[in-house]
Write a protein that holds these residues in place. Sequence first.
Motif: not given
Length: 267
Positions: A1-8, A177-179, A185-187, A196-204
């Motif tokens: 998962m985290a290895d999908s981020v190239l920078v850093g 958080i997503l896991l 039960g909320y995938d 999906r875009i709207y569902a990301y708002i509460p995660i912020i």
Amino acid sequence: MADSVLVGQYVETHSIFHRLDPRTKLVSIVMLMLSFMMLGTGLSYVVATFFVLGMLLLSKVPVHFFWRGLRPVLFILLFTFVYNAVFTKGTILWSWFFIEVTEEGLRIGLRFVWRIILLILLASILTLTTKPLDLAYGLEKLLAPLSKLGVPVEQFSLMIVIAIRFIPTIKEELDRILLAQKARGYDLTVLSLPKRIYAYIPIIIPLLFTTIQRAEQLSYAIDARAYGNGKGRTSFKRLQFQQIDYLAGGAALSIAVILLCLKIGKV
């Protein structure tokens, strides 16, 4: 998962780039990025691409690692290409109602996307082959003359490196958080794109909260080690240019000059 981020991230592969002085890598990468920003001819793009591919091979970082890192920006690249293809005036190749795709737009869009990919790969080579502390130390040494003008060089270099290092950290926290939501039960992956875009708002909110907590813990750790403003601190590791640094810097300068000549000559 985290290895999908190239920078850093930093990957230890004992390559030539890992043995270079961080100042050499910083100056060379910045010089190459500036030259890549001026790419204008097809031949210059080909030269830049082969040079970057050679750097990727010399870094010994697995190729699939770079592909996973580029995946998060595919949408931005696609949007850039489509935007230029549709909104650039020129010879119309295909039209549908008010949408018109032009030959000039396709050419410009392809060059923009190509250039962005090269720049991202260059930046990733720097962070993947340089430890964050070494990067901060090299940046501090390069900016040392500015300290005579009252610029807080030590704090600035540390701030830049921490910001770069926090990119994969934030991605890891988002994955947790997503896991946790998936375990309840909320995938989000089964939702449509708008939902999906709207569902990301509460995660912020929890993501910002945990990020602030990590930043606060980091500040406490820095204070506990009496780092202060960083001025006058010595380092166990001394930076010293080797022959390989001069060769690498000369190669980067040569490519930059070649690209500049191709730009001026319109070859």
